[in-house]
Motif scaffolding. Structure first.
Motif, short mmCIF file in Angstrom:
data_model
loop_
_atom_site.label_atom_id
_atom_site.label_comp_id
_atom_site.label_asym_id
_atom_site.label_seq_id
_atom_site.Cartn_x
_atom_site.Cartn_y
_atom_site.Cartn_z
N SER A 98 0.83 -1.20 0.00
CA SER A 98 0.00 0.00 0.00
C SER A 98 0.87 1.25 0.00
N VAL B 38 -14.17 -6.21 -9.72
CA VAL B 38 -13.55 -4.88 -9.71
C VAL B 38 -12.97 -4.58 -11.09
N GLU C 176 -13.27 9.09 -12.81
CA GLU C 176 -12.20 8.74 -11.86
C GLU C 176 -10.86 8.78 -12.58
N ARG D 34 -6.68 7.59 -12.10
CA ARG D 34 -5.69 6.84 -11.34
C ARG D 34 -4.32 7.07 -11.94
N PHE E 214 -6.66 0.03 -10.46
CA PHE E 214 -8.02 -0.41 -10.13
C PHE E 214 -8.93 0.80 -10.02
N SER E 215 -10.14 0.61 -10.48
CA SER E 215 -11.17 1.62 -10.26
C SER E 215 -11.80 1.39 -8.89
N HIS E 216 -12.03 2.46 -8.16
CA HIS E 216 -12.66 2.36 -6.85
C HIS E 216 -14.16 2.62 -6.91
N LYS E 217 -14.66 2.75 -8.12
CA LYS E 217 -16.09 3.01 -8.30
C LYS E 217 -16.86 1.69 -8.40
N SER F 105 -19.12 -1.34 -9.86
CA SER F 105 -18.99 -1.98 -11.17
C SER F 105 -20.08 -1.54 -12.15
#
Length: 211
Positions: free
Chosen positions: A100, A140, A172, A174, A192-195, A197
């Motif tokens: 992280s 995801v 979004e 990233r 990765f998208s945090h939104k 699906s």
């Protein structure tokens, strides 16, 4: 004295026979004797049948010293297993934290490198994108980037990926990248998208800068 001399050899012969007889009796008592012959080694074999142990002589519990030792061994094993599990969990947490932290550091470095970049950057042709099936990511939205250093010297890359809705609005953004990539080498980070699906978003390579 002559009488004693006549008796002594007979007595001497009697003692070895008595010892042999005692040995045969002892072996028979243990159930290991299969035959006991005369002096010339002959004789018929006699099998011995072992007797079952008298279960009434067992208490059903270990002697206190053995019980205490067994209890200590079990406690020690449980403590070792618990310590191993705790150690594994700690290592997993450390690894997750390091990943992280590395992701955050790389994101910050890419964002900074792209801060003053106009247009799409000087390295869009060095970056390829491919989607990862959601069946492999637990639903995801994820994108695999392949960053290839096509120059003849070491270089770092900063990449920005925008996720757009059906109307091409950026929902979004990233960032990722690769650092100190040797000539001809490649690196494959994943963004990765945090939104949610749904509704489905479409990833787009917005910028890629070599520095």
């Amino acid at each position: 004295m002559s009488a004693l001399r006549r008796i002594s050899p007979r007595g001497a012969r009697r003692r070895p026979l008595t010892a042999v007889a005692l040995a045969c009796c002892c072996l028979a008592a243990t159930g290991t004797l299969t035959g006991c012959g005369g002096g010339n080694g002959g004789g018929s074999a006699a099998s011995a049948t072992p007797t079952a142990p008298d279960t009434a002589s067992f208490s059903g519990t270990l002697p206190s010293a053995l019980a205490s030792s067994a209890s200590s061994a079990v406690a020690s094993a449980r403590a070792s297993a618990s310590a191993a599990a705790s150690s594994a969990a700690a290592r997993a947490s450390e690894f997750e934290a390091s990943v992280s932290a590395e992701g955050e550091r790389r994101t910050a470095a890419a964002r900074k490198a792209l801060g003053d970049v106009k247009g799409g950057g000087n390295a869009r042709s060095d970056v390829a994108m491919s989607g990862i099936p959601m069946s492999q990511t637990g639903g995801v939205l994820a994108v695999l980037l392949t960053i290839t250093n096509r120059t003849d010297k070491k270089a770092s890359y900063a990449v920005r990926v925008d996720f757009e809705d059906k109307d091409h609005h950026v929902v979004e953004t990233r960032y990722t990248g690769a650092e100190n990539l040797a000539p001809g080498k490649k690196e494959q980070p994943v963004v990765f998208s945090h939104k949610p699906s749904e509704p489905r978003l479409t990833p787009r390579l917005a910028k890629a800068q070599r520095y």
